[in-house]
Design an enzyme around this catalytic site. Sequence first.
Site, PDB file in Angstrom:
ATOM      1  N   GLY A  13      67.595 -23.279 -19.803  1.00 27.86           N
ATOM      2  CA  GLY A  13      66.936 -23.539 -18.520  1.00 27.86           C
ATOM      3  C   GLY A  13      65.469 -23.861 -18.702  1.00 27.86           C
ATOM      4  O   GLY A  13      64.609 -23.395 -17.946  1.00 27.86           O
ATOM      5  N   LEU A  64      75.357 -23.525 -18.658  1.00 24.93           N
ATOM      6  CA  LEU A  64      75.953 -22.192 -18.776  1.00 24.93           C
ATOM      7  C   LEU A  64      77.341 -22.118 -18.158  1.00 24.93           C
ATOM      8  O   LEU A  64      78.102 -21.201 -18.455  1.00 24.93           O
ATOM      9  CB  LEU A  64      75.038 -21.137 -18.121  1.00 24.93           C
ATOM     10  CG  LEU A  64      74.019 -20.480 -19.045  1.00 24.93           C
ATOM     11  CD1 LEU A  64      73.077 -21.470 -19.672  1.00 24.93           C
ATOM     12  CD2 LEU A  64      73.243 -19.391 -18.324  1.00 24.93           C
ATOM     13  N   ASN A  90      67.137 -17.686 -20.661  1.00 21.00           N
ATOM     14  CA  ASN A  90      66.313 -17.765 -19.457  1.00 21.00           C
ATOM     15  C   ASN A  90      67.048 -18.358 -18.259  1.00 21.00           C
ATOM     16  O   ASN A  90      66.778 -17.979 -17.122  1.00 21.00           O
ATOM     17  CB  ASN A  90      65.068 -18.606 -19.768  1.00 21.00           C
ATOM     18  CG  ASN A  90      64.345 -19.039 -18.501  1.00 21.00           C
ATOM     19  OD1 ASN A  90      63.617 -18.252 -17.894  1.00 21.00           O
ATOM     20  ND2 ASN A  90      64.571 -20.274 -18.067  1.00 21.00           N
ATOM     21  N   SER A 144      65.532  -9.054 -14.621  1.00 23.02           N
ATOM     22  CA  SER A 144      64.726  -8.903 -13.418  1.00 23.02           C
ATOM     23  C   SER A 144      64.686  -7.427 -13.062  1.00 23.02           C
ATOM     24  O   SER A 144      65.659  -6.699 -13.310  1.00 23.02           O
ATOM     25  CB  SER A 144      65.379  -9.683 -12.267  1.00 23.02           C
ATOM     26  OG  SER A 144      64.808  -9.306 -11.035  1.00 23.02           O
ATOM     27  N   TYR A 167      73.176 -11.332  -7.313  1.00 21.66           N
ATOM     28  CA  TYR A 167      72.071 -11.544  -8.258  1.00 21.66           C
ATOM     29  C   TYR A 167      71.733 -10.243  -8.994  1.00 21.66           C
ATOM     30  O   TYR A 167      71.603 -10.222 -10.222  1.00 21.66           O
ATOM     31  CB  TYR A 167      70.841 -12.071  -7.509  1.00 21.66           C
ATOM     32  CG  TYR A 167      69.672 -12.386  -8.409  1.00 21.66           C
ATOM     33  CD1 TYR A 167      69.609 -13.600  -9.091  1.00 21.66           C
ATOM     34  CD2 TYR A 167      68.626 -11.475  -8.591  1.00 21.66           C
ATOM     35  CE1 TYR A 167      68.541 -13.891  -9.935  1.00 21.66           C
ATOM     36  CE2 TYR A 167      67.564 -11.757  -9.422  1.00 21.66           C
ATOM     37  CZ  TYR A 167      67.516 -12.970 -10.095  1.00 21.66           C
ATOM     38  OH  TYR A 167      66.462 -13.255 -10.928  1.00 21.66           O
ATOM     39  N   LYS A 171      72.089  -9.325 -13.109  1.00 17.79           N
ATOM     40  CA  LYS A 171      71.009  -8.917 -14.021  1.00 17.79           C
ATOM     41  C   LYS A 171      71.281  -7.518 -14.592  1.00 17.79           C
ATOM     42  O   LYS A 171      70.909  -7.221 -15.734  1.00 17.79           O
ATOM     43  CB  LYS A 171      69.659  -8.975 -13.309  1.00 17.79           C
ATOM     44  CG  LYS A 171      69.235 -10.399 -12.911  1.00 17.79           C
ATOM     45  CD  LYS A 171      69.088 -11.330 -14.114  1.00 17.79           C
ATOM     46  CE  LYS A 171      68.497 -12.685 -13.731  1.00 17.79           C
ATOM     47  NZ  LYS A 171      68.367 -13.598 -14.866  1.00 17.79           N
TER      48      LYS A 171
HETATM   49  P1  NAP Z   1      63.992 -22.029 -11.732  1.00 18.88           P
HETATM   50  O1  NAP Z   1      62.631 -22.624 -11.646  1.00 18.88           O
HETATM   51  O2  NAP Z   1      64.974 -22.278 -10.651  1.00 18.88           O
HETATM   52  O3  NAP Z   1      64.600 -22.456 -13.151  1.00 18.88           O
HETATM   53  C1  NAP Z   1      65.900 -22.092 -13.480  1.00 18.88           C
HETATM   54  C2  NAP Z   1      66.305 -22.866 -14.721  1.00 18.88           C
HETATM   55  O4  NAP Z   1      67.666 -22.500 -15.041  1.00 18.88           O
HETATM   56  C3  NAP Z   1      66.314 -24.398 -14.497  1.00 18.88           C
HETATM   57  O5  NAP Z   1      65.969 -25.036 -15.678  1.00 18.88           O
HETATM   58  C4  NAP Z   1      67.779 -24.658 -14.168  1.00 18.88           C
HETATM   59  O6  NAP Z   1      68.181 -25.977 -14.442  1.00 18.88           O
HETATM   60  C5  NAP Z   1      68.437 -23.699 -15.131  1.00 18.88           C
HETATM   61  N1  NAP Z   1      69.837 -23.473 -14.800  1.00 18.88           N
HETATM   62  C6  NAP Z   1      70.366 -23.048 -13.637  1.00 18.88           C
HETATM   63  N2  NAP Z   1      71.704 -23.029 -13.739  1.00 18.88           N
HETATM   64  C7  NAP Z   1      72.015 -23.454 -14.980  1.00 18.88           C
HETATM   65  C8  NAP Z   1      73.226 -23.654 -15.689  1.00 18.88           C
HETATM   66  N3  NAP Z   1      74.423 -23.457 -15.132  1.00 18.88           N
HETATM   67  N4  NAP Z   1      73.160 -24.093 -16.961  1.00 18.88           N
HETATM   68  C9  NAP Z   1      71.972 -24.330 -17.555  1.00 18.88           C
HETATM   69  N5  NAP Z   1      70.796 -24.187 -16.938  1.00 18.88           N
HETATM   70  C10 NAP Z   1      70.823 -23.741 -15.662  1.00 18.88           C
HETATM   71  O7  NAP Z   1      63.920 -20.435 -11.826  1.00 18.88           O
HETATM   72  P2  NAP Z   1      62.923 -19.433 -12.587  1.00 18.88           P
HETATM   73  O8  NAP Z   1      62.294 -18.596 -11.547  1.00 18.88           O
HETATM   74  O9  NAP Z   1      62.086 -20.153 -13.571  1.00 18.88           O
HETATM   75  O10 NAP Z   1      63.991 -18.504 -13.321  1.00 18.88           O
HETATM   76  C11 NAP Z   1      64.108 -18.408 -14.725  1.00 18.88           C
HETATM   77  C12 NAP Z   1      64.753 -17.064 -15.028  1.00 18.88           C
HETATM   78  O11 NAP Z   1      63.876 -16.011 -14.631  1.00 18.88           O
HETATM   79  C13 NAP Z   1      66.070 -16.810 -14.293  1.00 18.88           C
HETATM   80  O12 NAP Z   1      66.982 -16.171 -15.153  1.00 18.88           O
HETATM   81  C14 NAP Z   1      65.661 -15.876 -13.173  1.00 18.88           C
HETATM   82  O13 NAP Z   1      66.732 -15.074 -12.731  1.00 18.88           O
HETATM   83  C15 NAP Z   1      64.594 -15.066 -13.872  1.00 18.88           C
HETATM   84  N6  NAP Z   1      63.665 -14.368 -12.989  1.00 18.88           N
HETATM   85  C16 NAP Z   1      62.828 -15.061 -12.184  1.00 18.88           C
HETATM   86  C17 NAP Z   1      61.937 -14.363 -11.378  1.00 18.88           C
HETATM   87  C18 NAP Z   1      60.953 -15.062 -10.477  1.00 18.88           C
HETATM   88  O14 NAP Z   1      60.200 -14.365  -9.784  1.00 18.88           O
HETATM   89  N7  NAP Z   1      60.919 -16.408 -10.461  1.00 18.88           N
HETATM   90  C19 NAP Z   1      61.903 -12.965 -11.386  1.00 18.88           C
HETATM   91  C20 NAP Z   1      62.789 -12.285 -12.218  1.00 18.88           C
HETATM   92  C21 NAP Z   1      63.645 -13.005 -13.034  1.00 18.88           C
HETATM   93  P3  NAP Z   1      68.252 -27.122 -13.275  1.00 18.88           P
HETATM   94  O15 NAP Z   1      66.854 -27.668 -13.123  1.00 18.88           O
HETATM   95  O16 NAP Z   1      69.212 -28.098 -13.834  1.00 18.88           O
HETATM   96  O17 NAP Z   1      68.724 -26.444 -12.025  1.00 18.88           O
END
Ligand code: NAP
Length: 242
Positions: A13, A64, A90, A144, A167, A171
Amino acid sequence: MADNGSRVALVTGANKGIGREIARQLAQAGVQVILGARDAARAREAVADLAIEGLHTSAVLIDLDSEASITEAATTIAEGHGRLDILVNNAGIFDPADAPPSQASLSAVRRVIETNFIGTLAVTQAMLPLLRAAPAGRIVNVSSALGSLTLNGDPGSPYYAAQYIGYNASKAALNMLTVQLHEELRDTSIVVNSVSPGFVKTDLTGYGTMTPEEGARLPVRFALGGDESGRFFEPGGNETPW
Ligand code: NAP
C-alpha cells in the site's frame, strides 16, 4: 532495480498515504525500496514522484485480495534480490458501512477482515522465505490503537468512541499475527512488531492530527532497527496495551 547490497524493503500500500511516506523515509535511509501497489498506474506515479526527489525505488503489483498477485510479487522479489530484509505490512482499508456490532454491515466487516487480516497474513506467508534469507529480517505490522482490546473496553480512552467491529477486529487479529509470528520465529533473527502510526490525515480517515510524514516515523524506526519483538508500540515509542 539491480541489487546494490543494501537492505531491501517491501512496503505494501505504498502508492499513497502513510505507506508512501514509509517508502520515502526508507529510501532516504539508503534502503532499496519496493513499493507494493495494487494498481500499475498508481505504482508508476508513486515511483516517478519519488524519483523527482532523487529517490530511486521500484514497484511490484500486489493486491492483498489476490493470492496470485502476492505469489507473483514474491517470485519477482526473489528473482531481483533473493531476499527481503524488511516487510512493512501497511496496506489496509476502512469501510464506511462498518459500525458497532449491532449495526455493522456484514459484507463490510467481511471485506475489511479479508483485506486487513487475511491479505496481510497471505503477504507475510509469501514473503517469509525471503525474510529468512536476509541476515536480520524485520516485519512491521501497521496496526492501530483501535485494535487494542483493552482500549476498546476503556471508557477513559480517547479511542473508546470509535467502535468499528470490522476494522477494530481486523487490527486485533493483525496483533495476534504479531504475537504468534514472534513466538514461531523465536529462534530466528527475524523480529516482528505491531505499530500504531497515530491519528493521521489520509484518504482512509479524511482527517487527523498528524501528517503522513509524521505517521510514517514509528513504522520506519521499527523497520530500520531495534531487537524488540512481539510488541505493540504507539507514537512516542510507548507500548500500547494489547
Ligand atoms: P490510505 O491513504 O487509504 O492508504 C491505504 C493504502 O493501502 C493505499 O495504497 C491503498 O491502495 C492500499 N490498499 C488498500 N487495499 C489494498 C489491497 N487490497 N491491496 C493492496 N493495497 C491496498 O490509508 P492510510 O491511512 O495511509 O493507511 C495505511 C495503514 O495505516 C492502514 O493499514 C491503516 O489501517 C493504518 N492506520 C492508519 C491510521 C490513520 O490515522 N490514517 C491510523 C491507524 C492505522 P489504493 O490507492 O489502490 O487504494
